[in-house]
Scaffold this active site. Structure first.
Site, short mmCIF file in Angstrom:
data_model
loop_
_atom_site.label_atom_id
_atom_site.label_comp_id
_atom_site.label_asym_id
_atom_site.label_seq_id
_atom_site.Cartn_x
_atom_site.Cartn_y
_atom_site.Cartn_z
N GLU A 110 0.84 -1.21 0.00
CA GLU A 110 0.00 0.00 0.00
C GLU A 110 0.88 1.26 0.00
OE1 GLU A 110 -2.23 -1.70 3.39
OE2 GLU A 110 -4.01 -1.07 2.29
N GLU A 130 -3.86 -9.57 3.69
CA GLU A 130 -4.61 -9.24 4.92
C GLU A 130 -5.72 -10.23 5.24
OE1 GLU A 130 -3.58 -7.08 2.70
OE2 GLU A 130 -2.90 -5.22 3.64
N1 3HC Z 1 4.35 -7.38 11.69
C1 3HC Z 1 5.04 -7.75 12.78
N2 3HC Z 1 5.91 -8.78 12.80
C2 3HC Z 1 6.06 -9.47 11.65
C3 3HC Z 1 5.36 -9.14 10.48
C4 3HC Z 1 4.48 -8.04 10.53
N3 3HC Z 1 3.80 -7.62 9.45
N4 3HC Z 1 5.71 -10.01 9.51
C5 3HC Z 1 6.61 -10.85 10.06
N5 3HC Z 1 6.83 -10.51 11.35
C6 3HC Z 1 7.77 -11.13 12.28
C7 3HC Z 1 7.39 -12.54 12.68
O1 3HC Z 1 6.49 -12.54 13.75
C8 3HC Z 1 8.74 -13.13 13.03
O2 3HC Z 1 9.05 -12.66 14.33
P1 3HC Z 1 9.89 -13.59 15.35
O3 3HC Z 1 11.19 -13.86 14.69
O4 3HC Z 1 9.98 -12.75 16.58
O5 3HC Z 1 9.08 -14.83 15.55
C9 3HC Z 1 9.69 -12.44 12.05
O6 3HC Z 1 9.00 -11.28 11.58
C10 3HC Z 1 10.06 -13.28 10.86
O7 3HC Z 1 8.86 -13.77 10.28
P2 3HC Z 1 8.79 -15.24 9.65
O8 3HC Z 1 9.32 -16.22 10.63
O9 3HC Z 1 7.40 -15.42 9.15
O10 3HC Z 1 9.85 -15.10 8.45
P3 3HC Z 1 9.78 -15.66 6.97
O11 3HC Z 1 11.03 -15.21 6.32
O12 3HC Z 1 9.43 -17.10 6.97
O13 3HC Z 1 8.54 -14.89 6.28
C11 3HC Z 1 7.20 -12.99 5.68
C12 3HC Z 1 8.60 -13.49 6.11
C13 3HC Z 1 6.85 -13.54 4.30
C14 3HC Z 1 7.23 -11.50 5.66
C15 3HC Z 1 6.15 -13.50 6.69
O14 3HC Z 1 6.57 -13.17 7.98
C16 3HC Z 1 4.77 -12.94 6.50
O15 3HC Z 1 4.04 -13.42 5.67
N6 3HC Z 1 4.44 -11.92 7.31
C17 3HC Z 1 3.11 -11.37 7.32
C18 3HC Z 1 2.87 -10.48 6.15
C19 3HC Z 1 1.51 -9.86 6.25
O16 3HC Z 1 0.53 -10.51 6.53
N7 3HC Z 1 1.46 -8.56 6.00
C20 3HC Z 1 0.24 -7.83 6.10
C21 3HC Z 1 0.10 -7.33 7.48
S1 3HC Z 1 -1.47 -6.60 7.77
C22 3HC Z 1 -1.37 -5.08 7.04
O17 3HC Z 1 -0.39 -4.73 6.47
C23 3HC Z 1 -2.58 -4.21 7.22
C24 3HC Z 1 -2.53 -3.04 6.37
O18 3HC Z 1 -3.36 -3.20 5.26
C25 3HC Z 1 -2.98 -1.81 7.11
#
Ligand code: 3HC
Length: 718
Positions: A110, A130
Site C-alpha cells: 500500500e 490481509e
Molecule cells: N508485523 C510484525 N511482525 C512481523 C510481520 C508483521 N507484518 N511479519 C513478520 N513478522 C515477524 C514474525 O512474527 C517473526 O518474528 P519472530 O522472529 O519474533 O518470531 C519475524 O518477523 C520473521 O517472520 P517469519 O518467521 O514469518 O519469516 P519468513 O522469512 O518465513 O517470512 C514474511 C517473512 C513472508 C514477511 C512472513 O513473515 C509474513 O508473511 N508476514 C506477514 C505479512 C503480512 O501478513 N502482511 C500484512 C500485514 S497486515 C497489514 O499490512 C494491514 C494493512 O493493510 C494496514
C-alpha cells in the site's frame, strides 16, 4: 530524524532506507520517520528524485501485526495512521520511486502504490495477504490496487491473499520495471530517468483508466464474491474485501478510502481476526524451545535415507526431493519399493496436470530419489527417517540397523522415526545412540501436509533437536516440538475426540450427522470421513499396540473393530464408515447403520437424537479437555503449540484459532461446566483435566497461561 529511517543523497537522488528488522513492518516510528524524510528530500534543492527502499531481507512486509493484535482486542491505537504519509508521497512534485525486494506485503504494498513509480528485483513478490489475518487492506490498498491492475486482478489478489511475482506484477501494471543487479543503483538510475521527463508524475489515486465500466462491474463483483465463498470457505474477510474494492469503482477516492476504513475496523475487531492473528503468532512461536538457542548448531542436511517406501515414506521422500535434498529410499520387499516409486511418479504426474510442476521439474526431483533394497550409503546420510508401520519390534530393529550403518562408515547422522504413537525413548535405547534419536511425525500426505511433530526423547540432544527443526523448516513445514507420550500431542488428543464421535453414533446419531456437524463447525473433514481416508486399520493397529487407546474409561467403542474385522478399512477398500463409488465421495451405507444400531441395542445403549451443538460439545470439548492434560503434563510447551498442531495437521479451522484458543473464546468456565456435566452423565473418561479446572476457577485463559510461561523460555529462539 527517527532511527529506523535513514536518508542519503547521491547525484540528485535521495535514497530513503527503511531499517526496522526483522521485516521493516510499518511501526509508528517508521511512518513518522518516512514523513520527515520525504519533507527533507522534497525541500532539498539538490534532490531531483526520491527512492524508498528496504534494508535487510525485504521491503516493508506490512503493518505491524502486533499493533493490529491490539486493535483486534479493542484498542484503536495499534492501527497504522498512514493516510497523511501516503498523501504526502503522492503529492510530492519530485518523482518518488518505490524499490522493492523480498516481500512487499499488505501495508508495504500500500505504501509502494502511493509512490509515483515502482520497481522490483526479479524474485520480488507483492501481495495483499490481509484476508489471511481476518482483515482487509486498511491503508488505501483496496482503492489504489484496482486503479493500477484493474478490478479483476485486484479481486484475485485480495481474495486469495497470495502474492504475485515481479514478472506478473510488471505485466499487470503494478510495477514499472524489473531491476537486474543492485536494486539501489538500478532504482536510482530509473528515478533520474523519470526526473528528466517533462510533466507531472502519475498519482495512482487519480487514475481511472483501469477501473471497469458500469456494465462490466456487476459481473466482476459477482465473480469475485463467488470466488471468495468457494475458495475461502467460512471466512468473512475475503467477501468483505470485494465490498471495499467495489467502492473503488463506484465512489470518489476519498469516499472509497472511508468505506475501506469502516470495513477494516469492523473486521479488525472480529472473532476471526482475533483467531487468525493468534494463529499467525502461534506458528512463529513454535521454534522457541527451551535448551535451544541461536548458538545451538543444527547439522546441515543434504542427504537423507528413508526406510519404508509406503505412503508415508514415499511422501517424505517427495517432500525432501522438492526441497533439493538427495534421498535414498529402501524397503523390505522389491514389490513394495516398486509400488512406492510408482506412487511417487503418479503423484508427481498429478502435479504436472495441475500445473504445479513442469515435466522437467519432476524429472529433476525423481532423479534425486534413489530406490534400493539395502542400507548402502545410509552410513553417510545426514539423517535417516524410518517410516514403517507401527510395530515397536520392527522399529527397534531398524534403529539398530541404521546405527550400525553410521558406525560402519563413521557417520554421525540423526536417526528419526516417523512413529505416530510409539515410545521414542524405547526406540532410542535400542539404537545405542539415544542422543541422536528424534521423532519426526509427518502427516499424510507428507509431501502436502504442513505439520511435523518433532518428538523430543529424554536423551535427544539439543543439536539433534535443532537439526530436526531446521529440516522441518527446509521442507517448508511447521515443526512443533512435543514431548514423548503415547500418541504425542495430536493423536493423543484425537483418540478421545474420535471415540466420542463413535459413542455418539452408538447413542443414536449417524456418521453423516456427526460429520456434517463437524464440517459445519469448520473442520476440514468429519471424523468418520477422516477415519475412512486414513484407513480404519491404522487406528486398529494402534489400539492393539497401545492398551490405553483401546478402552477409554470403562467404555469400549463397539463398531470400529467390527468394521475392521469385516475388511472395511475405509477408502482403500471402497468401504468403511461409508461406502465409496468411483467419485470417492462418501455415501451413507445402510449396512453400517444397521450394524451400529444392532450393536448398540445388544449392549443396552439407549438411542436418541442429538443436536449439532451437542455433537460439537461432545467431540470438541473432549479434544480440549485432553489438550489441557497434555499441556499440564508438559508434553506440549504452550497451548498455542496445540493450536498450531490442530490447525496444520488435523483440519481444525484457523479462523477459530485452534482448539485451545476456541476454548478461551467460549470461556474456560463454560467449558469446565459442560465437561463436569458430561463427567456426571457419561463417566470417568470425562473427568475434567485439573488444569482446566484451575484456569476456570481463576477466570483466566490458556493464552494468559502461555504468556506467564513464556518468561521461562526467555533466551531461547530459533
Ligand atoms: N508485523 C510484525 N511482525 C512481523 C510481520 C508483521 N507484518 N511479519 C513478520 N513478522 C515477524 C514474525 O512474527 C517473526 O518474528 P519472530 O522472529 O519474533 O518470531 C519475524 O518477523 C520473521 O517472520 P517469519 O518467521 O514469518 O519469516 P519468513 O522469512 O518465513 O517470512 C514474511 C517473512 C513472508 C514477511 C512472513 O513473515 C509474513 O508473511 N508476514 C506477514 C505479512 C503480512 O501478513 N502482511 C500484512 C500485514 S497486515 C497489514 O499490512 C494491514 C494493512 O493493510 C494496514
Amino acid at each position: 530524524m527517527n532511527q529506523p529511517i535513514s536518508l542519503s543523497v547521491d547525484q540528485g537522488v535521495a535514497l530513503i532506507r527503511i531499517d526496522n528488522p526483522p521485516v521493516n513492518a510499518l511501526s509508528p516510528e517508521v511512518i513518522n520517520g518516512l514523513e520527515v524524510a520525504i519533507d527533507r528530500a522534497a525541500s532539498d534543492p539538490s534532490v531531483q528524485a526520491i527512492v524508498v527502499i528496504g534494508a535487510g531481507r525485504t521491503f516493508v512486509a506490512g503493518a505491524d501485526i502486533k499493533g493490529l493484535e491490539q486493535v483486534a482486542w479493542g484498542s484503536d491505537s495499534g492501527a497504522p495512521e498512514i493516510h497523511e504519509l501516503l498523501q504526502k508521497l503522492e503529492d510530492t512534485s519530485k518523482p518518488v520511486v518505490m524499490a522493492m525486494h523480498g516481500t512487499a506485503l499488505g501495508g508495504g504494498l500500500e505504501l509502494a502504490m502511493a509512490g509515483h513509480y515502482r520497481v522490483a528485483v526479479p524474485d520480488g513478490q507483492m501481495g495483499q495477504p490481509e484476508v489471511n489475518l481476518g482483515i482487509i487492506p486498511g491503508a488505501e490498498g483496496t482503492q489504489r490496487l484496482p486503479r493500477l491492475v484493474g478490478l479483476e486482478k485486484a479481486i484475485e489478489m485480495c481474495v486469495s491473499g497470495r502474492p504475485i511475482k515481479a514478472a506478473d506484477a510488471l505485466n499487470a501494471g503494478l510495477i514499472d520495471r524489473i531491476i537486474e543487479g543492485d536494486l539501489a543503483t538500478g532504482a536510482s538510475a530509473f528515478a533520474r530517468e523519470m526526473a528528466a521527463r517533462a510533466g507531472s508524475h502519475p498519482k495512482t489515486r487519480e487514475r481511472q483508466d483501469k477501473l471497469p465500466s458500469a456494465s462490466q462491474l456487476p459481473g466482476m463483483l459477482e465473480a469475485g464474491r463467488d470466488l471468495a465463498r468457494k475458495t475461502r470457505r467460512n471466512l468473512q474477510a475475503p467477501v468483505a474485501v470485494v465490498d471495499a474494492l467495489e467502492a473503488a469503482a463506484t465512489l470518489p477516492f476519498a469516499e472509497g478510502c472511508a468505506r475501506e476504513r469502516e470495513i477494516f475496523f469492523e473486521l479488525a475487531k472480529s472473532e476471526q481476526a482475533k483467531a487468525l492473528i493468534h494463529a499467525f503468532f502461534a506458528e512463529r512461536g513454535v521454534s522457541k524451545v527451551p535448551g535451544i538457542s541461536k548458538d545451538t548448531v543444527a547439522a546441515p542436511v543434504n542427504h537423507v535415507g528413508i526406510v519404508g517406501a509406503g505412503t508415508m515414506g514415499g511422501g517424505i521422500a517427495m517432500a525432501c526431493a522438492n526441497a533439493g535434498i538427495d534421498v535414498r529410499i529402501t524397503d523390505a520387499s522389491p514389490d513394495g519399493l516398486d509400488r512406492g516409486i510408482a506412487t511417487m511418479r503418479k503423484n508427481y504426474d498429478v502435479s504436472v496436470k495441475r500445473g504445479r510442476f513442469t515435466p522437467a521439474m519432476v524429472a529433476e526431483r525423481m532423479a534425486r530419489i534413489t530406490p534400493q533394497l539395502d542400507y548402502e550409503g545410509f552410513g553417510e546420510a545426514d539423517l535417516v527417517i524410518e517410516a514403517v508401520f507401527e510395530n515397536m519390534a520392527l522399529k527397534k530393529d531398524i534403529a539398530r540397523a541404521v546405527a550400525s550403518s553410521y558406525e560402519a562408515s563413521k557417520g554421525d547422522g540423526v536417526i528419526a522415526t516417523n512413529t505416530s504413537t510409539l515410545d521414542i525413548d524405547e526406540i532410542a535405547a535400542a539404537s545405542g545412540h539415544p542422543s541422536k534419536v528424534v521423532g519426526l511425525h509427518f502427516f499424510s500426505p507428507a509431501n502436502v501436509m504442513r505439520l511435523v511433530e518433532i518428538v523430543r526423547g529424554k536423551a535427544t540432544s539439543p543439536e539433534t533437536l535443532a537439526t530436526a527443526q531446521a529440516v522441518a523448516k527446509r521442507l517448508g513445514k511447521v515443526g512443533v516440538v512435543v514431548g514423548n507420550c503415547p500418541g504425542f500431542v495430536g493423536n493423543r488428543m484425537m483418540f478421545p475426540y474420535m471415540y466420542e464421535a463413535q459413542f455418539l453414533v452408538e447413542e443414536g446419531a449417524t456418521p453423516q450427522q456427526v460429520d456434517a456437524a463437524l464440517t459445519g463447525f469448520g473442520m476440514a473433514m468429519g471424523m468418520f470421513a477422516v477415519d475412512d481416508m486414513a484407513g480404519l486399520d491404522v487406528a486398529w493397529r494402534v489400539r492393539q499396540e497401545l492398551k490405553q487407546f483401546s478402552e477409554p474409561g470403562a467404555r469400549k467403542p463397539l463398531v470400529a473393530d467390527r468394521l475392521c474385522e469385516m475388511g472395511r478399512f475405509g477408502q482403500k477398500t471402497g468401504k468403511g464408515w461409508y461406502v465409496y463409488g468411483d467419485d470417492r465421495k462418501p455415501q451413507p451405507d445402510p449396512e453400517v447403520l444397521a450394524l451400529i444400531e444392532q450393536l448398540a441395542v445388544a449392549h443396552g445403549i439407549t438411542r436418541r437424537s442429538f443436536t449439532n451443538d451437542e455433537i460439537i460439545e461432545r467431540t470438541i470439548y473432549a479434544l480440549i479437555n485432553e489438550g489441557a492434560r497434555v499441556l499440564e503434563e508438559g508434553f506440549a510447551l504452550r497451548a498455542a503449540d496445540i493450536d498450531v498442531i490442530y490447525t496444520n495437521g488435523y483440519g481444525f479451522p484457523a479462523w477459530r484459532g485452534g482448539p485451545m484458543f476456541y476454548a478461551d473464546r467460549v470461556g474456560l468456565k463454560n467449558i469446565y461446566e459442560r465437561v463436569s456435566a458430561f463427567h456426571q452423565e457419561l463417566g470417568a473418561r470425562w473427568a475434567p483435566a485439573p488444569l482446566l479446572a484451575q484456569l476456570a476457577k481463576e477466570g483466566t485463559t490458556f493464552k494468559e497461561l502461555d504468556k506467564r510461561r513464556a518468561s521461562s523460555l526467555v533466551g531461547a529462539s530459533s
